[in-house]
Write a protein that holds these residues in place. Structure first.
Motif, PDB file in Angstrom:
ATOM      1  N   SER A  83       0.831  -1.206   0.000  1.00 23.20           N
ATOM      2  CA  SER A  83       0.000   0.000   0.000  1.00 23.20           C
ATOM      3  C   SER A  83       0.867   1.259   0.000  1.00 23.20           C
ATOM      4  O   SER A  83       0.511   2.264  -0.618  1.00 23.20           O
ATOM      5  CB  SER A  83      -0.946  -0.002   1.203  1.00 23.20           C
ATOM      6  N   MET A  84       2.005   1.195   0.675  1.00 23.84           N
ATOM      7  CA  MET A  84       2.942   2.319   0.659  1.00 23.84           C
ATOM      8  C   MET A  84       3.509   2.521  -0.746  1.00 23.84           C
ATOM      9  O   MET A  84       3.665   3.655  -1.200  1.00 23.84           O
ATOM     10  CB  MET A  84       4.078   2.087   1.658  1.00 23.84           C
ATOM     11  N   GLU A  85       3.793   1.446  -1.443  1.00 24.07           N
ATOM     12  CA  GLU A  85       4.331   1.558  -2.806  1.00 24.07           C
ATOM     13  C   GLU A  85       3.304   2.210  -3.727  1.00 24.07           C
ATOM     14  O   GLU A  85       3.648   3.054  -4.547  1.00 24.07           O
ATOM     15  CB  GLU A  85       4.762   0.186  -3.335  1.00 24.07           C
ATOM     16  N   ILE A  86       2.044   1.837  -3.572  1.00 21.30           N
ATOM     17  CA  ILE A  86       0.973   2.462  -4.359  1.00 21.30           C
ATOM     18  C   ILE A  86       0.884   3.945  -4.004  1.00 21.30           C
ATOM     19  O   ILE A  86       0.791   4.813  -4.881  1.00 21.30           O
ATOM     20  CB  ILE A  86      -0.379   1.751  -4.110  1.00 21.30           C
ATOM     21  N   ALA A  87       0.945   4.247  -2.698  1.00 22.36           N
ATOM     22  CA  ALA A  87       0.880   5.635  -2.231  1.00 22.36           C
ATOM     23  C   ALA A  87       2.039   6.458  -2.805  1.00 22.36           C
ATOM     24  O   ALA A  87       1.859   7.625  -3.158  1.00 22.36           O
ATOM     25  CB  ALA A  87       0.894   5.682  -0.704  1.00 22.36           C
ATOM     26  N   ARG A  88       3.216   5.863  -2.917  1.00 23.45           N
ATOM     27  CA  ARG A  88       4.367   6.582  -3.493  1.00 23.45           C
ATOM     28  C   ARG A  88       4.091   6.983  -4.937  1.00 23.45           C
ATOM     29  O   ARG A  88       4.447   8.083  -5.361  1.00 23.45           O
ATOM     30  CB  ARG A  88       5.620   5.717  -3.419  1.00 23.45           C
ATOM     31  N   GLY A  89       3.478   6.077  -5.687  1.00 22.96           N
ATOM     32  CA  GLY A  89       3.122   6.406  -7.068  1.00 22.96           C
ATOM     33  C   GLY A  89       2.103   7.527  -7.131  1.00 22.96           C
ATOM     34  O   GLY A  89       2.206   8.436  -7.962  1.00 22.96           O
ATOM     35  N   VAL A 144      -5.155   4.542   1.329  1.00 27.18           N
ATOM     36  CA  VAL A 144      -4.775   3.760   0.151  1.00 27.18           C
ATOM     37  C   VAL A 144      -4.575   2.304   0.549  1.00 27.18           C
ATOM     38  O   VAL A 144      -3.889   2.000   1.527  1.00 27.18           O
ATOM     39  CB  VAL A 144      -3.473   4.324  -0.476  1.00 27.18           C
ATOM     40  N   ASP A 145      -5.171   1.409  -0.241  1.00 21.81           N
ATOM     41  CA  ASP A 145      -4.995  -0.038  -0.056  1.00 21.81           C
ATOM     42  C   ASP A 145      -4.839  -0.675  -1.428  1.00 21.81           C
ATOM     43  O   ASP A 145      -5.098  -0.039  -2.450  1.00 21.81           O
ATOM     44  CB  ASP A 145      -6.195  -0.619   0.696  1.00 21.81           C
ATOM     45  N   ASP A 146      -4.439  -1.929  -1.455  1.00 19.32           N
ATOM     46  CA  ASP A 146      -4.253  -2.599  -2.739  1.00 19.32           C
ATOM     47  C   ASP A 146      -5.575  -3.066  -3.335  1.00 19.32           C
ATOM     48  O   ASP A 146      -5.879  -2.781  -4.481  1.00 19.32           O
ATOM     49  CB  ASP A 146      -3.236  -3.746  -2.651  1.00 19.32           C
ATOM     50  N   VAL A 147      -6.385  -3.769  -2.545  1.00 20.38           N
ATOM     51  CA  VAL A 147      -7.677  -4.272  -3.012  1.00 20.38           C
ATOM     52  C   VAL A 147      -8.722  -4.022  -1.930  1.00 20.38           C
ATOM     53  O   VAL A 147      -8.464  -4.251  -0.755  1.00 20.38           O
ATOM     54  CB  VAL A 147      -7.620  -5.788  -3.320  1.00 20.38           C
ATOM     55  N   VAL A 148      -9.889  -3.557  -2.330  1.00 21.88           N
ATOM     56  CA  VAL A 148     -11.014  -3.387  -1.416  1.00 21.88           C
ATOM     57  C   VAL A 148     -12.053  -4.449  -1.761  1.00 21.88           C
ATOM     58  O   VAL A 148     -12.483  -4.550  -2.909  1.00 21.88           O
ATOM     59  CB  VAL A 148     -11.637  -1.975  -1.540  1.00 21.88           C
ATOM     60  N   THR A 149     -12.415  -5.240  -0.755  1.00 21.26           N
ATOM     61  CA  THR A 149     -13.448  -6.256  -0.948  1.00 21.26           C
ATOM     62  C   THR A 149     -14.697  -5.854  -0.173  1.00 21.26           C
ATOM     63  O   THR A 149     -15.703  -5.477  -0.761  1.00 21.26           O
ATOM     64  CB  THR A 149     -12.934  -7.642  -0.513  1.00 21.26           C
ATOM     65  N   THR A 150     -14.625  -5.892   1.149  1.00 21.19           N
ATOM     66  CA  THR A 150     -15.775  -5.469   1.959  1.00 21.19           C
ATOM     67  C   THR A 150     -15.545  -4.093   2.576  1.00 21.19           C
ATOM     68  O   THR A 150     -16.472  -3.498   3.114  1.00 21.19           O
ATOM     69  CB  THR A 150     -16.039  -6.464   3.110  1.00 21.19           C
ATOM     70  N   GLY A 151     -14.319  -3.618   2.539  1.00 20.76           N
ATOM     71  CA  GLY A 151     -13.983  -2.333   3.137  1.00 20.76           C
ATOM     72  C   GLY A 151     -13.633  -2.422   4.612  1.00 20.76           C
ATOM     73  O   GLY A 151     -13.325  -1.417   5.241  1.00 20.76           O
ATOM     74  N   LYS A 169     -12.343  13.762   7.547  1.00 16.79           N
ATOM     75  CA  LYS A 169     -13.060  13.200   6.404  1.00 16.79           C
ATOM     76  C   LYS A 169     -12.119  12.221   5.701  1.00 16.79           C
ATOM     77  O   LYS A 169     -10.904  12.406   5.726  1.00 16.79           O
ATOM     78  CB  LYS A 169     -13.467  14.298   5.421  1.00 16.79           C
ATOM     79  N   PHE A 170     -12.715  11.229   5.048  1.00 15.38           N
ATOM     80  CA  PHE A 170     -11.917  10.208   4.384  1.00 15.38           C
ATOM     81  C   PHE A 170     -12.319  10.030   2.930  1.00 15.38           C
ATOM     82  O   PHE A 170     -13.494  10.112   2.585  1.00 15.38           O
ATOM     83  CB  PHE A 170     -12.082   8.852   5.091  1.00 15.38           C
ATOM     84  N   SER A 171     -11.328   9.773   2.117  1.00 17.08           N
ATOM     85  CA  SER A 171     -11.530   9.249   0.770  1.00 17.08           C
ATOM     86  C   SER A 171     -10.704   7.979   0.683  1.00 17.08           C
ATOM     87  O   SER A 171      -9.780   7.773   1.469  1.00 17.08           O
ATOM     88  CB  SER A 171     -11.109  10.263  -0.298  1.00 17.08           C
ATOM     89  N   VAL A 172     -11.064   7.130  -0.253  1.00 16.98           N
ATOM     90  CA  VAL A 172     -10.439   5.816  -0.370  1.00 16.98           C
ATOM     91  C   VAL A 172     -10.014   5.591  -1.804  1.00 16.98           C
ATOM     92  O   VAL A 172     -10.754   5.912  -2.742  1.00 16.98           O
ATOM     93  CB  VAL A 172     -11.428   4.709   0.067  1.00 16.98           C
ATOM     94  N   MET A 173      -8.832   5.007  -1.950  1.00 12.80           N
ATOM     95  CA  MET A 173      -8.315   4.695  -3.281  1.00 12.80           C
ATOM     96  C   MET A 173      -7.623   3.338  -3.217  1.00 12.80           C
ATOM     97  O   MET A 173      -6.881   3.059  -2.280  1.00 12.80           O
ATOM     98  CB  MET A 173      -7.340   5.795  -3.703  1.00 12.80           C
ATOM     99  N   SER A 174      -7.878   2.510  -4.222  1.00  9.78           N
ATOM    100  CA  SER A 174      -7.222   1.203  -4.293  1.00  9.78           C
ATOM    101  C   SER A 174      -6.994   0.846  -5.750  1.00  9.78           C
ATOM    102  O   SER A 174      -7.589   1.432  -6.656  1.00  9.78           O
ATOM    103  CB  SER A 174      -8.088   0.131  -3.628  1.00  9.78           C
ATOM    104  N   LEU A 175      -6.131  -0.134  -5.941  1.00  4.14           N
ATOM    105  CA  LEU A 175      -5.945  -0.624  -7.310  1.00  4.14           C
ATOM    106  C   LEU A 175      -7.164  -1.414  -7.733  1.00  4.14           C
ATOM    107  O   LEU A 175      -7.715  -1.194  -8.794  1.00  4.14           O
ATOM    108  CB  LEU A 175      -4.699  -1.521  -7.397  1.00  4.14           C
ATOM    109  N   GLY A 176      -7.592  -2.351  -6.888  1.00  2.57           N
ATOM    110  CA  GLY A 176      -8.705  -3.222  -7.241  1.00  2.57           C
ATOM    111  C   GLY A 176      -9.886  -3.086  -6.320  1.00  2.57           C
ATOM    112  O   GLY A 176      -9.744  -2.775  -5.142  1.00  2.57           O
TER     113      GLY A 176
END
Length: 180
Positions: A83-89, A144-151, A169-176
């Protein structure tokens, strides 16, 4: 995807780059990132995700990025946090500051890949703690997470932050994002 979080956390926006389906080409990207020692895949995919979301002004108003943390033991074993690697991008494109130690993961009970929604919620209950103190009051955080299934993992992390800071406040971002 935002509907997963309704009534659980103060959700502003949620997005994923693709729908995650086991054994698909996209699932092989996640597999490569998490289990085949390819952290560069996370950064590359994070940049792609950020470029795509930037077209819709997704990042407007977001103050910080918090990647879902791994336990120290799990991170040592893997060598990095996907998740950190995704966040770096994402950071490369947006320049939004990453805060990697605001939340820590105290324990890792077991993989959630074969669990239903209720089992996942129980599995992540009380696994997060506040790490280093930051002023997150009145801030908009992108988790940021890699995959969100149920949250469940994101909800548990966000709830820990919300317990310790006011008006977050929160926003969410994932690859999948897993289709149900």
């Amino acid at each position: 995807m935002a509907k997963l979080f309704w009534g659980q956390i103060k959700i502003e926006k949620a997005t994923a780059l693709f729908f995650y389906e086991p054994h698909s080409e996209m699932s092989r990207i996640i597999l490569s990132l998490k289990y085949l020692d390819h952290p560069e895949t996370g950064e590359l995919m994070g940049r792609m995700l950020a470029e795509e979301a930037n077209r819709d002004n997704f990042f407007d108003g977001i103050d910080f990025i918090i990647p879902i943390p791994l336990t120290r033991k799990r991170q040592r074993k893997r060598g990095y946090n996907q998740s950190m690697e995704i966040a770096r991008g994402i950071n490369e494109i947006t320049k939004i500051k990453i805060i990697s130690n605001a939340v820590i993961r105290k324990t890792f009970k077991t993989s959630q890949t074969k669990m239903n929604r209720w089992q996942r919620q129980a599995n992540v209950k009380d696994v997060f703690a506040i790490g280093k103190k930051f002023d997150l009051n009145n801030k908009h955080i992108l988790i940021v997470d890699d995959v969100v299934t149920t949250g469940s993992t994101i909800i548990a992390c966000a709830q820990k932050i919300a317990e310790n800071y006011n008006n977050v406040k929160f926003s969410v971002m994932s690859l999948g994002f897993t289709k149900h």
